[in-house]
Every structure is written in C-alpha cells, then in structure tokens.
Design an enzyme around this catalytic site. Structure first.
Site, PDB file in Angstrom:
ATOM      1  N   SER A 101     -10.500  -0.618   3.369  1.00  0.00           N
ATOM      2  CA  SER A 101      -9.213  -0.464   3.208  1.00  0.00           C
ATOM      3  C   SER A 101      -9.084   1.217   2.723  1.00  0.00           C
ATOM      4  O   SER A 101      -9.454   1.935   3.569  1.00  0.00           O
ATOM      5  CB  SER A 101      -8.702  -1.330   2.120  1.00  0.00           C
ATOM      6  OG  SER A 101      -7.118  -1.187   2.107  1.00  0.00           O
ATOM      7  N   HIS A 126      -7.950  -1.801   7.815  1.00  0.00           N
ATOM      8  CA  HIS A 126      -6.937  -2.575   8.071  1.00  0.00           C
ATOM      9  C   HIS A 126      -5.647  -1.907   7.793  1.00  0.00           C
ATOM     10  O   HIS A 126      -5.498  -0.740   7.325  1.00  0.00           O
ATOM     11  CB  HIS A 126      -7.032  -3.936   7.411  1.00  0.00           C
ATOM     12  CG  HIS A 126      -6.911  -3.856   6.109  1.00  0.00           C
ATOM     13  ND1 HIS A 126      -7.207  -4.993   5.328  1.00  0.00           N
ATOM     14  CD2 HIS A 126      -6.717  -2.876   5.117  1.00  0.00           C
ATOM     15  CE1 HIS A 126      -7.033  -4.862   3.877  1.00  0.00           C
ATOM     16  NE2 HIS A 126      -6.569  -3.368   3.851  1.00  0.00           N
TER      17      HIS A 126
END
Length: 201
Positions: A101, A126
């Site tokens: 992330s 993501h």
C-alpha cells in the site's frame, strides 16, 4: 514479553568514552532511516524531521530509507513522499520484508536508479482505502469525491514512478496486486534486486 528497542554502544566523535544509544539513533548517524511499522502521523513527522536534518547536514550524501511496512495513512504517507522529493539528497529506498500500500508507494518514490529490494521482499499495490461511519449523506459524498481525487493522484504518481500507463496502474490497483522483488523490478517500481549492502547505492 514485549521486546524493547535495542541499545548499542556509540562513541561520539572526539570522545574516548562510549555511551549506549537506541539502535535507530545509531543508524541515523549513518544516514539510515527505518520505516518498520504502519504509516501514521507520528512516524511521518519523525521521518520528515530526520530527512530534513540529514539533508541540511550534508546534501551530497544519500539518505537510506529501509521499508518494512504494511502501509497506512495516505496523508501521512504523502508527507513522507513530498519530503523525499523535496530534499536535495538522493533517497535510496530499500524494501526488506513487505512494502504494501503506502509502503510500496514510498518504495517507488526513491531516487530513480536507487530503489531496491532484497530477494524475498513482497510488494503490494492497491487503491486507497476509505470508510464511513454513521454520517450524513452529504458528508459521505464529499469524502467519496476526495478519495477518488486521491486515487487519481496516486495512480498518476505511480505511473510516473514505474513507466506503466495510467490505465494499467488503475486496473492493477483496483484490487490487491502482489509482486515479488523480481516482478517489482520488471514492473518499474524498483530498479534492482540486491543481496549485499554494497549494491544499495
């Protein structure tokens, strides 16, 4: 039983005596910083301050940022990202373990040619997460617009970092997208997979 922060002996320049300091202070003397937890405002403020200090002390030497992080706060991560881009020093980013992330975003933010990972590192990208509690519909709509704006900005930045098209980044980050160190290199998120400190810079 929790493990505390290790201490190591350190001799101040010009002193004949050693004193014990925590390991992160000692590493900081060598221009080595460590992001080894979830990204939050506290760790962001600490890393920003350390990078600014090291850059003002000597901006001809690189700063080494080791990353083993599951990600975390987007706003805190962007403070670190902007500082990486702001300082004159090269920032060598090194993934050890996991960069997921916002951790992956910061890994890719390092100086081009100096973004590396150890062989068994895992990288995951993501889209930014956002959630709402019991709030008014108009507030939820405002928050949703802001999340979409941040998502668009992160995807454009990731496209610049990797050389991948915006459309590919948008598709790949729609869900959790895991990469090995070698796959992250092929993707353009890092520049090399290394197995020895001499290969880092």
């Amino acid at each position: 039983m929790p493990i505390g922060t290790p201490s190591v002996p350190y001799r101040l320049p010009g002193s004949q005596y050693e004193r014990w300091v925590d390991i992160y202070t000692r590493l900081g003397v060598e221009r080595i910083l460590f992001l080894g937890q979830e990204v939050n405002d506290g760790i962001a403020n600490s890393l920003v301050a350390q990078m600014l200090y090291l850059d003002s002390d000597d901006n001809t030497k690189p700063i080494y940022l080791y990353i083993n992080s599951p990600g975390g706060s987007v706003t805190a991560g962007l403070a670190i990202y902007d500082t990486i881009k702001y300082v004159k020093s090269d920032v060598v980013t090194i993934c050890v373990g996991l960069a997921a992330s916002m951790g992956a975003f910061l890994l890719g933010a390092g100086t081009k040619g100096k973004r590396v990972a150890l062989p068994h590192s895992r990288i995951m990208i993501h889209q930014p997460l956002g959630g709402t509690s019991q709030r008014q519909a108009s507030d939820i709509e405002i928050e949703a617009r802001e999340i979409l704006r941040i998502k668009d900005m992160l995807n454009h930045s990731m496209s610049d970092m990797t050389g991948q098209s915006f459309e590919k980044i948008e598709k790949d980050t729609d869900r959790d997208y895991f990469l090995s160190a070698e796959e992250a290199k092929n993707y353009g998120l890092i520049d090399r997979v290394i197995s020895h400190p001499s290969e880092a810079s």
